[in-house]
Design a protein around this motif. Structure first.
Motif, PDB file in Angstrom:
ATOM      1  N   LEU A   7      70.312   9.577   4.476  1.00 29.17           N
ATOM      2  CA  LEU A   7      70.530  10.937   3.992  1.00 29.17           C
ATOM      3  C   LEU A   7      71.777  11.539   4.622  1.00 29.17           C
ATOM      4  CD1 LEU A   7      66.802  11.649   4.299  1.00 29.17           C
ATOM      5  CD2 LEU A   7      68.017  12.301   2.222  1.00 29.17           C
ATOM      6  N   ALA A   8      72.582  12.194   3.807  1.00 28.17           N
ATOM      7  CA  ALA A   8      73.764  12.901   4.300  1.00 28.17           C
ATOM      8  C   ALA A   8      73.313  14.270   4.798  1.00 28.17           C
ATOM      9  CB  ALA A   8      74.800  13.043   3.187  1.00 28.17           C
ATOM     10  N   VAL A   9      73.210  14.404   6.110  1.00 18.46           N
ATOM     11  CA  VAL A   9      72.642  15.619   6.693  1.00 18.46           C
ATOM     12  C   VAL A   9      73.627  16.307   7.636  1.00 18.46           C
ATOM     13  CG1 VAL A   9      70.248  14.908   6.436  1.00 18.46           C
ATOM     14  CG2 VAL A   9      71.515  14.183   8.466  1.00 18.46           C
ATOM     15  N   GLY A  10      74.917  16.034   7.464  1.00 18.92           N
ATOM     16  CA  GLY A  10      75.907  16.617   8.363  1.00 18.92           C
ATOM     17  C   GLY A  10      75.972  15.810   9.645  1.00 18.92           C
ATOM     18  N   ASN A  11      76.168  16.478  10.758  1.00 16.84           N
ATOM     19  CA  ASN A  11      76.328  15.790  12.040  1.00 16.84           C
ATOM     20  C   ASN A  11      74.964  15.389  12.587  1.00 16.84           C
ATOM     21  OD1 ASN A  11      77.438  14.751  14.355  1.00 16.84           O
ATOM     22  ND2 ASN A  11      77.564  16.725  15.394  1.00 16.84           N
ATOM     23  N   GLY A  12      74.395  14.366  11.997  1.00 19.55           N
ATOM     24  CA  GLY A  12      73.091  13.896  12.426  1.00 19.55           C
ATOM     25  C   GLY A  12      72.688  12.669  11.639  1.00 19.55           C
ATOM     26  N   ASP A  13      71.501  12.134  11.951  1.00 23.02           N
ATOM     27  CA  ASP A  13      71.006  10.927  11.299  1.00 23.02           C
ATOM     28  C   ASP A  13      69.604  11.157  10.771  1.00 23.02           C
ATOM     29  OD1 ASP A  13      73.161   9.272  11.570  1.00 23.02           O
ATOM     30  OD2 ASP A  13      72.408   8.184  13.315  1.00 23.02           O
ATOM     31  N   ALA A  26      59.981   6.668   8.388  1.00 24.60           N
ATOM     32  CA  ALA A  26      61.106   7.575   8.579  1.00 24.60           C
ATOM     33  C   ALA A  26      61.763   7.222   9.905  1.00 24.60           C
ATOM     34  CB  ALA A  26      60.640   9.030   8.599  1.00 24.60           C
ATOM     35  N   ILE A  27      63.089   7.231   9.915  1.00 21.04           N
ATOM     36  CA  ILE A  27      63.836   6.953  11.140  1.00 21.04           C
ATOM     37  C   ILE A  27      64.686   8.174  11.456  1.00 21.04           C
ATOM     38  CG2 ILE A  27      65.478   5.441  12.307  1.00 21.04           C
ATOM     39  CD1 ILE A  27      64.694   3.227  10.357  1.00 21.04           C
ATOM     40  N   ASP A  28      64.338   8.847  12.539  1.00 17.16           N
ATOM     41  CA  ASP A  28      65.025  10.052  12.998  1.00 17.16           C
ATOM     42  C   ASP A  28      64.874  11.199  12.003  1.00 17.16           C
ATOM     43  OD1 ASP A  28      65.727   9.057  15.475  1.00 17.16           O
ATOM     44  OD2 ASP A  28      67.666   8.307  14.812  1.00 17.16           O
ATOM     45  N   CYS A  29      65.325  12.356  12.447  1.00 20.50           N
ATOM     46  CA  CYS A  29      65.107  13.574  11.673  1.00 20.50           C
ATOM     47  C   CYS A  29      66.261  14.529  11.938  1.00 20.50           C
ATOM     48  CB  CYS A  29      63.783  14.204  12.098  1.00 20.50           C
ATOM     49  SG  CYS A  29      63.339  15.706  11.227  1.00 20.50           S
ATOM     50  N   CYS A  30      66.894  14.987  10.888  1.00 17.04           N
ATOM     51  CA  CYS A  30      67.924  16.027  10.989  1.00 17.04           C
ATOM     52  C   CYS A  30      67.878  16.804   9.678  1.00 17.04           C
ATOM     53  CB  CYS A  30      69.303  15.422  11.229  1.00 17.04           C
ATOM     54  SG  CYS A  30      70.585  16.663  11.545  1.00 17.04           S
ATOM     55  N   SER A  57      61.569   7.347  16.246  1.00 12.62           N
ATOM     56  CA  SER A  57      62.568   8.195  16.894  1.00 12.62           C
ATOM     57  C   SER A  57      63.426   7.330  17.809  1.00 12.62           C
ATOM     58  CB  SER A  57      61.884   9.302  17.707  1.00 12.62           C
ATOM     59  OG  SER A  57      62.833  10.100  18.375  1.00 12.62           O
ATOM     60  N   THR A  58      64.732   7.259  17.511  1.00 11.95           N
ATOM     61  CA  THR A  58      65.594   6.407  18.332  1.00 11.95           C
ATOM     62  C   THR A  58      65.847   7.016  19.706  1.00 11.95           C
ATOM     63  OG1 THR A  58      67.647   7.345  17.423  1.00 11.95           O
ATOM     64  CG2 THR A  58      66.711   5.409  16.296  1.00 11.95           C
ATOM     65  N   HIS A  59      66.030   8.342  19.754  1.00 13.31           N
ATOM     66  CA  HIS A  59      66.276   9.032  21.027  1.00 13.31           C
ATOM     67  C   HIS A  59      66.276  10.532  20.747  1.00 13.31           C
ATOM     68  CE1 HIS A  59      70.238   9.011  19.195  1.00 13.31           C
ATOM     69  NE2 HIS A  59      70.678   9.856  20.116  1.00 13.31           N
ATOM     70  N   PRO A  60      66.092  11.360  21.788  1.00  7.35           N
ATOM     71  CA  PRO A  60      65.867  12.786  21.554  1.00  7.35           C
ATOM     72  C   PRO A  60      67.094  13.684  21.613  1.00  7.35           C
ATOM     73  CG  PRO A  60      65.244  12.265  23.800  1.00  7.35           C
ATOM     74  CD  PRO A  60      65.699  10.970  23.167  1.00  7.35           C
ATOM     75  N   ASP A  61      68.265  13.225  21.199  1.00  9.87           N
ATOM     76  CA  ASP A  61      69.361  14.167  20.988  1.00  9.87           C
ATOM     77  C   ASP A  61      69.003  15.079  19.828  1.00  9.87           C
ATOM     78  OD1 ASP A  61      71.179  13.758  22.986  1.00  9.87           O
ATOM     79  OD2 ASP A  61      72.396  12.311  21.885  1.00  9.87           O
ATOM     80  N   GLN A  62      69.475  16.330  19.872  1.00 12.08           N
ATOM     81  CA  GLN A  62      69.063  17.300  18.872  1.00 12.08           C
ATOM     82  C   GLN A  62      69.458  16.877  17.461  1.00 12.08           C
ATOM     83  OE1 GLN A  62      67.041  19.753  19.330  1.00 12.08           O
ATOM     84  NE2 GLN A  62      67.149  20.613  17.257  1.00 12.08           N
ATOM     85  N   ASP A  63      70.587  16.166  17.314  1.00  9.93           N
ATOM     86  CA  ASP A  63      71.007  15.763  15.974  1.00  9.93           C
ATOM     87  C   ASP A  63      70.179  14.595  15.421  1.00  9.93           C
ATOM     88  OD1 ASP A  63      72.143  14.018  17.798  1.00  9.93           O
ATOM     89  OD2 ASP A  63      74.055  13.844  16.767  1.00  9.93           O
ATOM     90  N   HIS A  64      69.203  14.130  16.195  1.00  8.52           N
ATOM     91  CA  HIS A  64      68.268  13.102  15.725  1.00  8.52           C
ATOM     92  C   HIS A  64      66.826  13.603  15.678  1.00  8.52           C
ATOM     93  CE1 HIS A  64      70.976   9.460  15.839  1.00  8.52           C
ATOM     94  NE2 HIS A  64      71.706  10.367  16.461  1.00  8.52           N
TER      95      HIS A  64
END
Length: 296
Positions: A7-13, A26-30, A57-64
């Protein structure tokens, strides 16, 4: 047939897999504000008939994890796949608090490590077939990984606790995710792990130069397509010599995975590449335009 969507979600995955079995991942969330409801409705539509739904969840950066509260409130995550960690942040968003709640729950998390096995993730039984997901990294005893865990626990970047995830079923396309692994870290661990061959590589760290995959790894993966994610163009590495689809320009990307071949669609109707085979003619499916086919 399975469907893999970036998904094209801007600066995120954010990705999902509608498996050709009774699984949805589902892989990650933005979730951008202007697309949040539409994306959640799409997830509901694509996962509603599946017996097993998991969130990786790959890791907890906010853009993920942006929008994780809304995602969890909508779908009540019960299968939360995550690398076991104690990451902390000096300022905690509501999404990070929800991440910690899921990560540290007594029942919901499944902790990822190289070679881990789980019913219906990569093991079938008489009830349903597996999802075809394997974990190639982390190696829990690796010193570089231990240092990455300590760094995240001390409030530093959690990028390098990201797992390497590979999806493959039968003679269909093989796909690989690496979260936000950083270039220097990958160079440090490249002798410890050899990523398996994959047809599609979702470039780590959104395709940034800071996440460029080492040449030796690329030679082993030998991807037909590298998906370069959304980041400022000045930050991106375009992987010269490899075929790429750049999400900044392509928009949403859909891979329709069939036996021996994969049809590729993008949401930008003007986007085109010259390395795919024209098989379907002009086509519009999954809310996207057909741009070509590759064979496995």
């Amino acid at each position: 047939m399975s469907i893999v969507k970036s998904l094209a979600v801007g600066n995120g995955d954010m990705f999902y897999i509608r498996h050709n079995s009774d699984n949805f991942s589902a892989i990650d969330c933005c979730l951008p504000h202007d697309r949040q409801d539409d994306i959640l409705d799409e997830i509901a539509d694509q996962s509603g008939d599946k017996g097993v739904c998991r969130f990786i969840s790959t890791h907890p950066d906010q853009d993920h994890i942006s929008g994780l509260v809304s995602f969890d409130d909508r779908f009540s995550i019960v299968n939360f796949y995550v690398v076991q960690n104690n990451a902390t942040k000096s300022e905690e968003t509501d999404d990070f608090k929800r991440y910690k709640s899921l990560r540290d729950d007594n029942k919901k998390p499944f902790y990822l490590s190289r070679g881990c096995r789980r019913r219906w993730m990569n093991e079938s039984n008489e009830e349903r077939d597996q999802a075809g997901i394997d974990i190639l990294w982390p190696i829990l005893t690796n010193d570089h990984f231990k240092n990455a865990l300590e760094h995240a626990e001390d409030g530093g970047s959690p990028n390098n606790i990201s797992p390497i995830i590979r999806y493959s079923v039968g003679n269909g396309a093989r796909m690989m995710w690496m979260g936000d692994l950083e270039a220097g870290f990958m160079e440090d661990i490249q002798d410890a792990v050899t990523p398996a061959a994959s047809d599609v590589l979702f470039a780590p760290h959104h395709g940034r130069k800071s996440g460029r995959v080492p040449k030796d790894w690329l030679a082993h993966i030998d991807p037909t397509i590298i998906v370069v994610g959304e980041a400022p163009s000045s930050d991106l590495t375009y992987y010269d010599g490899w075929n790429t689809i750049t999400q900044n320009s392509a928009g949403d990307i859909v891979f329709e995975c069939l036996e021996g071949k994969t049809h590729v669609f993008v949401s930008n109707s003007t986007y085109a590449v010259d390395f795919l085979t024209e098989e379907l003619g002009v086509g519009y499916r999954h809310g996207c335009c057909y741009i070509g086919t590759f064979y496995t």
